[in-house]
Motif scaffolding. Structure first.
Motif, PDB file in Angstrom:
ATOM      1  N   HIS B 215       0.662  -1.436   0.074  1.00 59.57           N
ATOM      2  CA  HIS B 215      -0.344   0.453   0.249  1.00 59.57           C
ATOM      3  C   HIS B 215       0.425   1.398   0.344  1.00 59.57           C
ATOM      4  O   HIS B 215       2.173   0.902   0.470  1.00 59.57           O
ATOM      5  CB  HIS B 215      -0.695  -0.285   1.179  1.00 59.57           C
ATOM      6  CG  HIS B 215      -1.751  -1.098   1.613  1.00 59.57           C
ATOM      7  ND1 HIS B 215      -2.977  -1.199   0.693  1.00 59.57           N
ATOM      8  CD2 HIS B 215      -1.702  -2.367   1.771  1.00 59.57           C
ATOM      9  CE1 HIS B 215      -4.058  -2.528   0.951  1.00 59.57           C
ATOM     10  NE2 HIS B 215      -2.755  -3.043   1.154  1.00 59.57           N
ATOM     11  N   PRO B 216       0.509   2.061  -0.567  1.00 63.86           N
ATOM     12  CA  PRO B 216       1.755   3.486  -0.648  1.00 63.86           C
ATOM     13  C   PRO B 216       0.973   3.867   1.035  1.00 63.86           C
ATOM     14  O   PRO B 216       0.242   3.488   1.594  1.00 63.86           O
ATOM     15  CB  PRO B 216       0.503   4.552  -0.762  1.00 63.86           C
ATOM     16  CG  PRO B 216      -0.304   3.614  -2.081  1.00 63.86           C
ATOM     17  CD  PRO B 216      -1.060   2.701  -1.611  1.00 63.86           C
ATOM     18  N   PRO B 218       0.605   6.827   3.865  1.00 61.55           N
ATOM     19  CA  PRO B 218       0.378   8.471   4.052  1.00 61.55           C
ATOM     20  C   PRO B 218       0.803   9.138   3.558  1.00 61.55           C
ATOM     21  O   PRO B 218       1.941  10.303   3.050  1.00 61.55           O
ATOM     22  CB  PRO B 218       0.337   8.311   5.439  1.00 61.55           C
ATOM     23  CG  PRO B 218       0.445   7.160   6.509  1.00 61.55           C
ATOM     24  CD  PRO B 218       0.908   6.639   5.776  1.00 61.55           C
ATOM     25  N   ARG B 367       9.705   7.731   3.768  1.00 61.35           N
ATOM     26  CA  ARG B 367       9.906   7.522   5.054  1.00 61.35           C
ATOM     27  C   ARG B 367      10.795   7.824   5.671  1.00 61.35           C
ATOM     28  O   ARG B 367      11.848   7.249   7.114  1.00 61.35           O
ATOM     29  CB  ARG B 367      10.290   5.641   5.257  1.00 61.35           C
ATOM     30  CG  ARG B 367       8.731   5.107   5.691  1.00 61.35           C
ATOM     31  CD  ARG B 367       8.826   3.514   6.112  1.00 61.35           C
ATOM     32  NE  ARG B 367       8.452   2.450   5.622  1.00 61.35           N
ATOM     33  CZ  ARG B 367       7.120   2.157   6.329  1.00 61.35           C
ATOM     34  NH1 ARG B 367       6.781   1.787   7.068  1.00 61.35           N
ATOM     35  NH2 ARG B 367       6.889   1.094   5.073  1.00 61.35           N
TER      36      ARG B 367
END
Lengths: 202, 444
Positions: B215-216, B218, B367
């Motif tokens: 998933h991407p 946020p 990140r």
């Protein structure tokens, strides 16, 4: 005024006032005791056990953080989880692979409608959730998919979900705050080497 | 050493919207500038972005050499100063909003590295915009900087707070080759070099694409602002090369012994050749060859007899090392665009000459902030993840008094009184918007 007169006078006061005075005196007694204990306490020991934050949420003492959640279970969720826990005899030894978990427990509350999940772990809150999401996603989802609203461990919303149900501890004590799980394992290896050395020596 | 990779297949990322710095390797030698700007009026900030937008270089054709490029990033305070709507500001991660100085405890930036001791303007809420120019020649660098300075000069209401030039030949001020080991971004089209490991999902480095979880991560809202952007961690260090040289002289008798001890700290020799491939002495032929310099793992060296578990490169990229703590190494990768400033100090110089020299550490990725906080606290500032107790990174950590470094062996060698060889002078968290987002920001 004698002590007896004072007491009689005190008894004449309204009950609400008497209760207030009583509790204030009791609080003062505890505060005084704590103050004395503080003076007598080992400063270094107190500093070592200082309670800080585990990052996003929760308390940390030295290297060890606490996490307590009370999660709503889906209908039949407790039953499914019980089956799994019975299958392994309540033994979650595999969790040792995580390398940072001191302990964890699953307790069913309120007629099996809620799950208390509590754990103590080394380090900070966020990075380990990230690791769970990529290293053991299936296991995490298997356990927690029994929880109402579980978004999935890989969902960007999972951290907010956990935070919503996490109840930070008001007080937190760890016997050896500097001792991580990894350090414990290292000391065990050292101890067995020392014991071997001593046996061989004699 | 050639720093440019070839394309293996057509890229699937929107390269013409992503800033060049994310995928473009820095040239060798390189020249450049880092500038920090303050926006004193929101309209002026937007005007500056409108003028700089055409100068910000995209990652299109990143595999071909280019004389120079410009990168632009904004701090949280910068977004506030531009007048970004509240809902949008609130959609950024908490640590980015707090800023690096507020995260000092988590980053282990204490004592000599504490924000109270940082150089101006770092750690103040006045750091708003970071502009960086990279160039392959002095001429192209000066031309690119002059062009941006002209725009800056015509926008009163934006103030220059700091300007730092840099130049180096691919070796840092300690005399070690650096900047060549990078993760391969899936979808960039890059041809992996031997030892690069598998390509890592684009969403770990660019916002809006699937990450390693599938998933991407946020993405800040609105999508036009977040998508194709990334985060940047900037940390300026002063390097104590004379202290490093002195420590080597105190703990080894011959030049060969000193070079080996130094290599044990770094994990590589000065040429870049890793201890894993050249355990006894430097082999510059390996350092010069991009196909060989990273072509190794630690499978045959679990105890760190060649490359110590606690050495800098093994901590920062443990590859296949069995870690004590469950960790996904692939989600901890960052793209490094660090630059060296000041002249190197040769290994035989034991006295500091007082000249500023060091490293501007720059990490990029979706990140990047979480990862640098993680790296600083777990992999740089502790040894727990590899069962090394309290031993810290020998090159970049803040060492406690009486700290030591252990060189594994039979018997292991404990080298005492290791110093902090780098001191933090300041830093900041930035958001590097896409080219579309820069235009959107200039018109809010």
């Amino acid at each position: 005024m004698s002590e007896k007169d004072l007491h009689a006078k005190f008894q004449k006061l309204p009950e609400a006032v008497r209760e207030k005075v009583d509790s204030a005196l009791a609080d003062a007694k505890i505060a005084l005791k704590l103050k004395v204990a503080e003076i007598l306490a080992d400063k270094q020991e107190v500093a070592e056990h200082a309670v800080t934050t585990a990052g996003r949420i929760g308390a940390k003492s030295g290297e060890v953080s606490e996490l307590t959640t009370i999660l709503p279970l889906k209908p039949g969720g407790a039953e499914r989880l019980r089956k799994f826990f019975k299958l392994v005899g309540g033994n979650l030894a595999g969790a040792g692979q995580v390398g940072t978990l001191h302990n964890m427990r699953f307790v069913f509350l309120d007629n099996d409608t809620k799950l208390l999940f509590a754990t103590a772990f080394d380090g900070e809150w966020d990075p380990y959730i990230d690791d769970f999401a990529t290293k053991i996603p299936d296991f995490m989802d298997y356990l927690f998919s029994n929880v109402e609203g579980w978004p999935g461990i890989t969902s960007p919303d999972v951290k907010d979900f956990i935070v919503k149900y996490q109840i930070p501890a008001e007080a937190w004590f760890v016997a050896h705050p500097g001792l991580t799980v990894a350090e414990g394992a290292r000391l065990k290896r050292q101890e067995s080497a020392v014991q071997r050395f001593l046996s061989d020596l004699n | 050493m050639s720093v440019f990779r070839r394309l293996r297949r057509p890229p699937t990322l929107e390269l013409d919207d992503i800033q060049a710095t994310l995928l473009r390797a820095r040239p060798e030698p390189y020249f450049g500038t880092h500038a920090i700007l303050e926006i004193t009026e929101p309209a002026a900030g937007r005007e500056l972005l409108r003028r700089l937008a055409p100068r910000v270089t995209s990652a299109a054709r990143w595999d071909e050499p280019r004389p120079s490029w410009l990168a632009l990033a904004l701090s949280y305070q910068g977004l506030v100063a531009l007048g970004v709507p509240h809902e949008s500001l609130a959609s950024f991660p908490a640590n980015f909003r707090a800023g690096m100085a507020a995260r000092a405890e988590r980053l282990r930036d204490t004592g000599p590295n504490a924000p109270e001791r940082w150089e101006f303007p770092f750690g103040t809420p006045r750091v708003h915009v970071a502009v960086t120019v990279y160039a392959a020649s002095e001429h192209d660098w000066r031309a690119e900087v002059a062009a941006y300075e002209t725009e800056l000069g015509e926008v009163p209401g934006v103030r220059l707070l700091s300007h730092q030039d840099f130049a180096a030949d691919g070796f840092n001020v300690f005399g070690y080759r650096d900047g060549f080991s990078q993760p391969v971004v899936e979808g960039s089209g890059a041809e992996p070099l031997p030892g690069d490991g598998r390509p890592i999902k684009a969403g770990e480095f660019v916002l809006g694409y699937p990450s390693e979880t599938g998933h991407p991560l946020p993405v800040p809202t609105p999508d036009v602002l977040g998508r194709n952007g990334t985060y940047v961690v900037f940390r300026k260090y002063h390097s104590h090369v004379a202290a490093f040289n002195t420590w080597l002289h105190d703990n080894a008798r011959t030049e060969a012994e000193r070079e080996l001890l130094a290599a044990k700290l770094v994990g590589r020799w000065r040429s870049g050749a890793p201890l894993a491939l050249a355990p006894e002495r430097d082999n510059p032929a390996i350092g010069d060859d991009p196909n060989r310099i990273n072509d190794f793992d630690y499978a045959a060296d679990p105890r760190g007899l060649r490359t110590p578990l606690g050495s800098h490169i093994r901590r920062m990229n443990p590859r296949d090392t069995k870690l004590t703590v469950l960790t996904d190494v692939n989600i901890r990768r960052i793209i490094r665009r660090g630059t060296s400033y000041g002249t190197p100090l040769p290994p035989d110089r034991l006295k500091d000459d007082g000249t500023p020299r060091g490293l501007d550490f720059i990490a990029l990725g979706a990140r990047a902030i979480d990862n640098v906080e993680f790296l600083q606290s777990e992999w740089v500032g502790s040894g727990n993840f590899m069962g090394l107790g309290k031993e810290k990174d020998p090159m970049i950590s803040l060492q406690d008094k009486g700290a030591y470094f252990t060189v594994p062996g039979t018997p292991p060698r404990r080298v005492q009184n290791i110093q902090s060889f780098n001191t933090l002078l300041g830093g900041e968290y930035f958001f590097m918007p896409s080219l579309t987002a820069i235009r959107w920001l200039s018109s809010i």
